[in-house]
Design a protein around this motif. Structure first.
Motif, short mmCIF file in Angstrom:
data_model
loop_
_atom_site.label_atom_id
_atom_site.label_comp_id
_atom_site.label_asym_id
_atom_site.label_seq_id
_atom_site.Cartn_x
_atom_site.Cartn_y
_atom_site.Cartn_z
N TRP A 173 9.40 68.50 -100.87
CA TRP A 173 10.12 67.32 -101.36
C TRP A 173 10.01 66.94 -102.78
O TRP A 173 10.85 66.67 -103.39
CB TRP A 173 9.51 65.98 -100.60
CG TRP A 173 10.05 64.70 -100.85
CD1 TRP A 173 11.13 64.24 -100.59
CD2 TRP A 173 9.50 63.69 -101.80
NE1 TRP A 173 11.41 62.99 -101.04
CE2 TRP A 173 10.25 62.49 -101.75
CE3 TRP A 173 8.37 63.49 -102.39
CZ2 TRP A 173 10.19 61.54 -102.53
CZ3 TRP A 173 7.92 62.63 -103.18
CH2 TRP A 173 8.89 61.41 -103.05
N ILE A 174 8.89 67.44 -103.19
CA ILE A 174 8.38 67.12 -104.82
C ILE A 174 9.14 68.39 -105.72
O ILE A 174 9.71 67.83 -106.59
CB ILE A 174 7.01 67.30 -105.03
CG1 ILE A 174 6.01 66.21 -104.42
CG2 ILE A 174 6.63 67.35 -106.50
CD1 ILE A 174 4.69 66.34 -104.37
N LEU A 175 9.33 69.35 -105.19
CA LEU A 175 10.03 70.31 -106.05
C LEU A 175 11.65 70.53 -105.65
O LEU A 175 12.26 71.40 -105.97
CB LEU A 175 9.52 71.80 -105.64
CG LEU A 175 7.97 71.83 -106.15
CD1 LEU A 175 7.47 73.23 -105.75
CD2 LEU A 175 7.73 71.68 -107.50
N LYS A 176 12.15 69.54 -104.71
CA LYS A 176 13.09 69.67 -104.34
C LYS A 176 14.28 69.47 -105.60
O LYS A 176 15.44 70.22 -105.68
CB LYS A 176 13.77 68.47 -103.21
CG LYS A 176 15.27 68.50 -102.96
CD LYS A 176 15.31 67.04 -101.79
CE LYS A 176 16.80 67.52 -101.47
NZ LYS A 176 17.13 66.30 -100.40
N PRO A 177 14.09 68.55 -106.70
CA PRO A 177 14.80 68.55 -107.82
C PRO A 177 14.95 69.73 -108.52
O PRO A 177 15.88 70.45 -109.16
CB PRO A 177 14.15 67.58 -108.66
CG PRO A 177 13.56 66.81 -107.53
CD PRO A 177 12.92 67.54 -106.63
#
Length: 654
Positions: A173-177
């Motif tokens: 979720w954090i690294l989705k961008p």
């Protein structure tokens, strides 16, 4: 390794170290606690047993002493008890070799606990009665230590799995961008510009996303500006501003390309002197409006009869290039043209069938642009002199067969595979090596060899395009042309094959079972892209899926946006033959340069066609083209029956 895996591995390692450290601390503290507990139990047992044995020792009752020791020995974890009577030196010894249940032997063999002994002297007042030596059995410690460590490991393992699972979900979720940025960057590298990415909540990533969005927007603007530049140049150099139709320059370039392709048809020249009368009577505004309305009607009425190019080549002259039609269809086209002209000039108070004339010249073998223009103009002048509405050029080439005869012969040729092949090398500009070979087909009818220009119009007319393409591709596959030839072989697809779902399914199966798809190229005419973009996309996806290549033929011929290149992503484009003499007109040179820049900007190879002489090729030196094709390296015969020696033959023939 990806950033996600690096961070995930780091968290995994750190968590593993923490769990191992906690496990070690728990293990050592539990071991120390159990050691102290066994020592305490041993001390209590020694004191209790000593007090219990005093009466039996005073009376010398050996049986009573043994009974008391057995009670203690069987109720606790004691490995050995030794009782020495000080009166007569008699010794009694009890030994316990019982294994500890629920504890593996390998764990007991680790010798985690030292031997704990307790020696004491049993007295009665000041009288020493006996010596008591008790050795603690470590089984209790091993059992408890194993139980605690097992439970701890299970708890830590469950906690570890839960933590790793949440870490994976959280990192995803954090690294989705970042994944979105990676995909966006990959698309930008491929010159595919998607909508702006949404801004993430993380401030550092937000700045990166903003930078990528800005860069993508700027690059998209660059390519859009190139596309706009091409549209502007076309409108400026190739379009008549009054009528909105192509001008003389574009018509001449199309004539060049048409006469170098397998096709038939005719050129119509119409001189409308009535436009001058309208100009003299009502002024140039009414004349220009009449020309504009007439041009709209030309396209609306004539396109339904036959595919044609309509151009305004002078103030009062129009040219109509009608391709891939037989003589009967040309007559119908002429009738519709006359009716349309009469309808439009009547609206301007001119009389029908007056003050205009039409000259028609059909295409025959070895006709040049100058020849057919001169023939059409001569027919036009004869019509004007004889006060006729139209005049055909006197030379009329007799058709070889009727339509039904062509149907029979083409169906038979496709069924029996009666086609012969020639191929022409495409040479690289840097090394002169062969980049690919473009295939051409001929038809053997009895003792007569029929060129594609004679039968291809009937293939289109009779809707046999997909059957012909299947026949040719299958013939090449059956004779192992793709396997024996070291360079890719380029095959031109007909418009019918491009839009045919049945052909798409057949080609998908053919490529799936072929072991040499890397040696196959398919060429799609640019007209096919503009005619049915969705069908082209489907066909190109099938070709790309199996590792074959495809290119766009007649690149730059059609009026329209070049944005289709970003969607189709062809391996190469072949410039239309009209650009072979690109430097003869400065404006045409700018258009050619812009088209090449668009393709090169998308990392697409550019092949220039129609090169007849070396001096032509030298004009393209500064434009960074990748390869060239033309009669500077003419086609040679391909013998399918000698496919095994194909490579040697093609090398010897240059």
């Amino acid at each position: 390794m990806t950033l996600f895996r690096e961070i995930y591995s780091l968290l995994f390692t750190l968590f593993l170290l923490i769990v191992a450290s906690l496990g070690y601390v728990q293990f050592t503290e539990t071991q120390d606690f159990l050691t102290k507990q066994m020592a305490s139990d041993l001390n209590n047992a020694s004191n209790s047993l000593g007090l219990m044995l005093v009466p039996a020792l005073e009376t010398g009752d050996t049986a009573a002493a043994e009974t008391l020791v057995n009670v203690i020995f069987e109720g606790g974890y004691y490995q050995n008890i030794k009782l020495t009577w000080l009166v007569d030196g008699k010794q009694q010894e009890w030994h316990n070799s019982i294994r500890i249940e629920d504890t593996p032997q390998w764990f007991l063999d680790l010798h985690l606990f030292d031997t704990i002994k307790k020696e004491s002297t049993i007295t009665s007042g000041w009288l020493q009665l006996a010596k008591l030596e008790i050795t603690a059995h470590p089984g209790f410690g091993y059992h408890e230590l194993w139980r605690i460590i097992s439970n701890t490991l299970i708890a830590f393992s469950l906690l570890f799995l839960v933590a790793i699972l949440f870490a994976r979900i959280g990192l995803g979720w954090i690294l989705k961008p970042l994944h979105a940025i990676s995909d966006h960057a990959r698309n930008v590298a491929l010159r595919q510009f998607s909508p702006d990415m949404p801004l993430p909540r993380t401030s550092e990533l937000k700045e990166v996303v903003q930078a990528f969005n800005s860069m993508s927007a700027q690059l998209k603007q660059v390519f859009d500006s190139l596309d706009d530049e091409i549209a502007t140049l076309r409108k400026k150099t190739l379009v008549d501003q009054v009528s909105g139709l192509p001008n003389r320059q574009y018509m001449v370039s199309r004539l060049n390309g048409w006469l170098n392709e397998p096709s038939n048809g005719a050129l119509f020249l119409a001189r409308l002197d009535c436009l001058e009368a309208i100009h003299n009577r009502y002024g140039y505004q009414i004349r220009d409006e009449t020309i504009r309305l007439m041009s709209i009607q030309f396209k609306a009425q004539l396109d339904d009869i036959a595919p044609s190019l309509i151009a305004r080549i002078s103030a009062v002259e129009f040219a109509f290039l009608v391709t891939n039609v037989e003589y009967e269809k040309l007559n119908k086209y002429l009738e519709t043209l006359i009716r349309t002209i009469n309808q439009e000039i009547t609206k301007a108070d001119c009389k029908p069938n007056e003050h205009y004339a039409i000259g028609i010249a059909e295409r025959i073998e070895l006709t040049t642009v100058t020849d057919i223009m001169a023939q059409a103009d001569n027919a036009l002048q004869n019509a004007l002199q004889n006060n006729k509405v139209y005049q055909w050029h006197s030379i009329h080439e007799q058709q070889i067969f009727t339509r039904e005869q062509w149907r029979t012969k083409l169906n038979s040729a496709i069924k029996d595979k009666q086609f012969q092949f020639r191929w022409q090398p495409v040479l690289r500009t840097d090394t002169g090596a062969i980049s690919q070979r473009e295939l051409y087909c001929q038809l053997q009818l009895g003792d007569k060899l029929v060129h594609a220009g004679q039968f291809m119009p009937y293939v289109d007319l009779l809707s046999l395009g997909s059957l012909l393409d299947k026949c040719l591709i299958q013939a090449l596959g059956d004779h192992d042309v793709f396997a024996h030839n070291p360079e890719p072989v380029a095959i031109n697809l007909t418009l019918e094959s491009i839009i045919s779902p049945q052909f798409h399914a057949w080609l998908d199966e053919f490529l799936r079972t072929s072991a040499h798809t890397k040696h196959i190229c398919f060429e799609i005419p640019e007209l096919g892209v503009f005619s049915n973009a969705d069908a082209c996309q489907t066909l190109c996806d099938i070709i790309r899926k199996h590792g074959a290549k495809f290119g766009i033929d007649h690149f730059g011929r059609q009026f329209g946006s070049m944005s289709y290149l970003q969607k189709l992503r062809p391996n190469y484009v072949k410039l239309d033959q009209s650009f072979a003499y690109y430097d003869e007109h400065q404006q045409n040179s700018e258009l050619c340069r812009a088209l090449i820049n668009v393709a090169k900007g998308l990392d697409i190879e550019v092949i220039v066609t129609g090169i007849q002489e070396k001096i032509q090729l030298e004009r393209f030196a500064e434009l960074r083209i990748d390869a060239y094709q033309g009669y500077i390296a003419p086609p040679i015969q391909l013998e399918l029956d000698a496919a095994e020696d194909m490579y040697a033959n093609t090398v010897n023939n240059g």
